[in-house]
Design an enzyme around this catalytic site. Structure first.
Site, PDB file in Angstrom:
ATOM      1  CE1 TYR A 142     -25.947  29.096 -40.142  1.00 56.44           C
ATOM      2  CE2 TYR A 142     -26.534  27.676 -42.008  1.00 56.44           C
ATOM      3  CZ  TYR A 142     -26.574  27.957 -40.643  1.00 56.44           C
ATOM      4  OH  TYR A 142     -27.207  27.088 -39.792  1.00 56.44           O
TER       5      TYR A 142
ATOM      6  CB  SER B  34     -26.375  23.715 -40.268  1.00 61.14           C
ATOM      7  OG  SER B  34     -27.033  23.681 -41.498  1.00 61.14           O
TER       8      SER B  34
HETATM    9  N1  LIG Z   1     -33.938  27.101 -38.277  1.00 61.42           N
HETATM   10  C1  LIG Z   1     -33.388  26.167 -39.040  1.00 61.42           C
HETATM   11  O1  LIG Z   1     -33.995  25.716 -40.031  1.00 61.42           O
HETATM   12  C2  LIG Z   1     -32.032  25.601 -38.709  1.00 61.42           C
HETATM   13  C3  LIG Z   1     -31.544  24.508 -39.452  1.00 61.42           C
HETATM   14  C4  LIG Z   1     -30.293  23.961 -39.120  1.00 61.42           C
HETATM   15  C5  LIG Z   1     -29.553  24.494 -38.077  1.00 61.42           C
HETATM   16  N2  LIG Z   1     -30.041  25.579 -37.381  1.00 61.42           N
HETATM   17  C6  LIG Z   1     -29.210  26.097 -36.277  1.00 61.42           C
HETATM   18  O2  LIG Z   1     -30.006  26.123 -35.094  1.00 61.42           O
HETATM   19  C7  LIG Z   1     -29.615  27.235 -34.281  1.00 61.42           C
HETATM   20  C8  LIG Z   1     -30.820  28.102 -33.962  1.00 61.42           C
HETATM   21  O3  LIG Z   1     -31.391  28.582 -35.184  1.00 61.42           O
HETATM   22  P1  LIG Z   1     -32.751  29.422 -35.203  1.00 61.42           P
HETATM   23  O4  LIG Z   1     -33.435  29.111 -36.464  1.00 61.42           O
HETATM   24  O5  LIG Z   1     -33.446  29.240 -33.919  1.00 61.42           O
HETATM   25  O6  LIG Z   1     -32.171  30.921 -35.312  1.00 61.42           O
HETATM   26  P2  LIG Z   1     -32.741  32.277 -34.700  1.00 61.42           P
HETATM   27  O7  LIG Z   1     -32.201  33.372 -35.567  1.00 61.42           O
HETATM   28  O8  LIG Z   1     -34.191  32.217 -34.481  1.00 61.42           O
HETATM   29  O9  LIG Z   1     -32.032  32.340 -33.279  1.00 61.42           O
HETATM   30  C9  LIG Z   1     -30.652  32.615 -33.153  1.00 61.42           C
HETATM   31  C10 LIG Z   1     -30.337  32.897 -31.693  1.00 61.42           C
HETATM   32  O10 LIG Z   1     -28.937  33.223 -31.613  1.00 61.42           O
HETATM   33  C11 LIG Z   1     -28.806  34.471 -30.944  1.00 61.42           C
HETATM   34  N3  LIG Z   1     -27.623  35.163 -31.444  1.00 61.42           N
HETATM   35  C12 LIG Z   1     -27.332  35.539 -32.711  1.00 61.42           C
HETATM   36  N4  LIG Z   1     -26.147  36.172 -32.726  1.00 61.42           N
HETATM   37  C13 LIG Z   1     -25.698  36.182 -31.447  1.00 61.42           C
HETATM   38  C14 LIG Z   1     -24.535  36.692 -30.819  1.00 61.42           C
HETATM   39  N5  LIG Z   1     -23.563  37.323 -31.493  1.00 61.42           N
HETATM   40  N6  LIG Z   1     -24.415  36.536 -29.487  1.00 61.42           N
HETATM   41  C15 LIG Z   1     -25.378  35.917 -28.757  1.00 61.42           C
HETATM   42  N7  LIG Z   1     -26.489  35.424 -29.297  1.00 61.42           N
HETATM   43  C16 LIG Z   1     -26.635  35.548 -30.629  1.00 61.42           C
HETATM   44  C17 LIG Z   1     -30.084  35.220 -31.232  1.00 61.42           C
HETATM   45  O11 LIG Z   1     -30.291  36.270 -30.293  1.00 61.42           O
HETATM   46  C18 LIG Z   1     -31.088  34.091 -31.112  1.00 61.42           C
HETATM   47  O12 LIG Z   1     -31.358  33.856 -29.756  1.00 61.42           O
HETATM   48  C19 LIG Z   1     -28.514  27.954 -35.039  1.00 61.42           C
HETATM   49  O13 LIG Z   1     -27.279  27.488 -34.567  1.00 61.42           O
HETATM   50  C20 LIG Z   1     -28.750  27.527 -36.472  1.00 61.42           C
HETATM   51  O14 LIG Z   1     -27.573  27.608 -37.243  1.00 61.42           O
HETATM   52  C21 LIG Z   1     -31.257  26.131 -37.678  1.00 61.42           C
END
Ligand SMILES: NC(=O)c1ccc[n+]([C@@H]2O[C@H](COP(=O)([O-])OP(=O)(O)OC[C@H]3O[C@@H](n4cnc5c(N)ncnc54)[C@H](O)[C@@H]3O)[C@@H](O)[C@H]2O)c1
Length: 358
Positions: A158, A133
């Site tokens: 986080y 991130s």
């Molecule tokens: N959405 C954003 O704006 C954003 C920005 C920067 C980085 N990210 C990163 O992108 C990635 C995806 O984010 P997102 O927004 O799709 O999140 P999300 O919450 O929609 O999805 C998270 C996923 O991780 C899985 N997960 C969570 N805990 C788990 C565990 N203990 N074991 C197995 N699976 C687990 C969930 O089931 C889900 O499939 C993450 O790594 C997040 O940090 C997201």
């Protein structure tokens, strides 16, 4: 798109976090590129969610498992023999990380170790992309945006966990993959993402849509807070290009990469809500700030110069296009007349057309 098809067609790819917002979109895109996708994650984190809306379960190999469970992660990787891993499974919410730091650290840190350690014991692997991130950087108020060599750090659980995931990946690269290795390993740092299919808690887009659909005013807590925002397909395209380059030349492309939005996409919460209302066609916002409305907050931005130059990656949609396409997705979803998998594919195809024009 044609180049990506050549790379991904027939390839075995593991996506962790495939039931989540970004992971589900990435799995759809990979599937459309002809990849054999296996997904590993917990059940979808929200209801509704893009994974179920698109019936993705029927289109890829779907495994429910905890990323903290080393034995199961290892078994999945050994059995599915992926050539490429995109590691997205994470606890991605800052506010929730204050409520449950233990789960956040275990998932984001131990989870990353479990993936990299299992991958190390697999001969099939050619590329690993670990998604972190923009919050992995220590926020020193740098105006020109953070570059890949800037200091890592993050104060909330986080952000800290994502900085740790960066360090762990770097340690694996240095300790276990020498100069002439066959596996490329990279971390990808993106900013706040918007797009259809996100119902994450305390995210302004889903919060706005949830209010609009009930004909309620959109609650806005920090109207003047400025955040960089980008359409979901922008960083995902970056991850795909990065993986393809890692396969092509692992030594050259191993390392950290920023996929940040343009400066013009850094807009206030108030402005983005106004845009959502405009493209939705009606609605109002309600200020629910407690006490004095804070002025502009220290906004962390990414300098994507390295990705622009070496991967030829750049942002395609301006903020209006990003909001318009996102709103369109939710409209179609709530009208319940559209096959949402096909609609996601249409959005991917339209995005790649714009990409080729650019
Ligand atoms: N959405 C954003 O704006 C954003 C920005 C920067 C980085 N990210 C990163 O992108 C990635 C995806 O984010 P997102 O927004 O799709 O999140 P999300 O919450 O929609 O999805 C998270 C996923 O991780 C899985 N997960 C969570 N805990 C788990 C565990 N203990 N074991 C197995 N699976 C687990 C969930 O089931 C889900 O499939 C993450 O790594 C997040 O940090 C997201």
């Amino acid at each position: 798109m044609t180049d990506l098809k050549k790379i991904f067609s027939g390839k075995k790819v593991l996506v962790t976090g495939h039931t989540g917002f970004k992971g589900s979109w990435l799995s759809i895109w990979l599937k459309e590129l002809g990849a054999k996708v296996t997904g590993y994650s917990l059940i979808p984190p929200t209801h509704p969610n893009n994974f179920e809306a698109t019936s993705l379960k029927n289109k890829i190999k779907h495994i429910i498992g905890d990323i903290r469970d080393y034995a199961k992660v290892k078994k999945t990787i050994c059995e599915s023999k992926p050539e490429i891993i995109f590691h997205l499974a994470a606890q991605p919410l800052v506010l929730y990380s204050y409520e449950n730091p233990l789960f956040t650290y275990e998932t984001n840190i131990t989870g990353t170790v479990n993936v990299l350690e299992s991958a190390r014991k697999t001969t099939s692997l050619k590329a690993i992309v670990v998604v972190t991130s923009d919050k992995c950087y220590e926020n020193k108020g740098k105006k020109e945006g953070y570059s890949e060599n800037d200091v890592l750090g993050g104060y909330d659980p986080y952000s800290c966990s994502k900085a740790c995931a960066e360090l762990i990946t770097r340690s694996y690269i240095k300790s276990f993959y020498g100069k002439s290795n066959d596996t490329g390993i990279a971390t990808a740092r993106a900013g706040n993402v918007i797009g259809g299919g996100d119902w994450g808690t305390n995210r302004i887009f889903p919060d706005s849509i949830k209010a609009l659909i009930k004909n309620k005013e959109i609650p806005v807590r920090n109207p003047n807070h400025i955040r960089p925002r980008q359409f979901v397909l922008e960083p995902l395209y970056g991850y795909l290009v990065l993986a393809s380059k890692l396969i092509e030349n692992p030594n050259k492309y191993t390392g950290a990469w920023n996929f940040g939005p343009n400066k013009s996409s850094c807009i206030s919460v108030k402005e983005i809500v106004e845009k959502i209302i405009y493209y939705w066609g009606k609605g109002k916002r309600k200020n629910i700030s407690k006490g004095k409305v804070e002025s502009e907050m220290n906004c962390l931005t990414l300098n994507p110069g390295k990705s622009n130059n070496l991967l030829k990656w750049c942002v395609i949609y301006n903020i209006d296009e990003a909001v318009r396409h996102s709103v369109e997705w939710y409209r179609k979803f709530y009208l319940k007349k559209e096959n949402m998998y096909n609609f996601c594919v249409n959005q991917i195809n339209y995005y790649t057309e714009c990409l080729s024009e650019k």
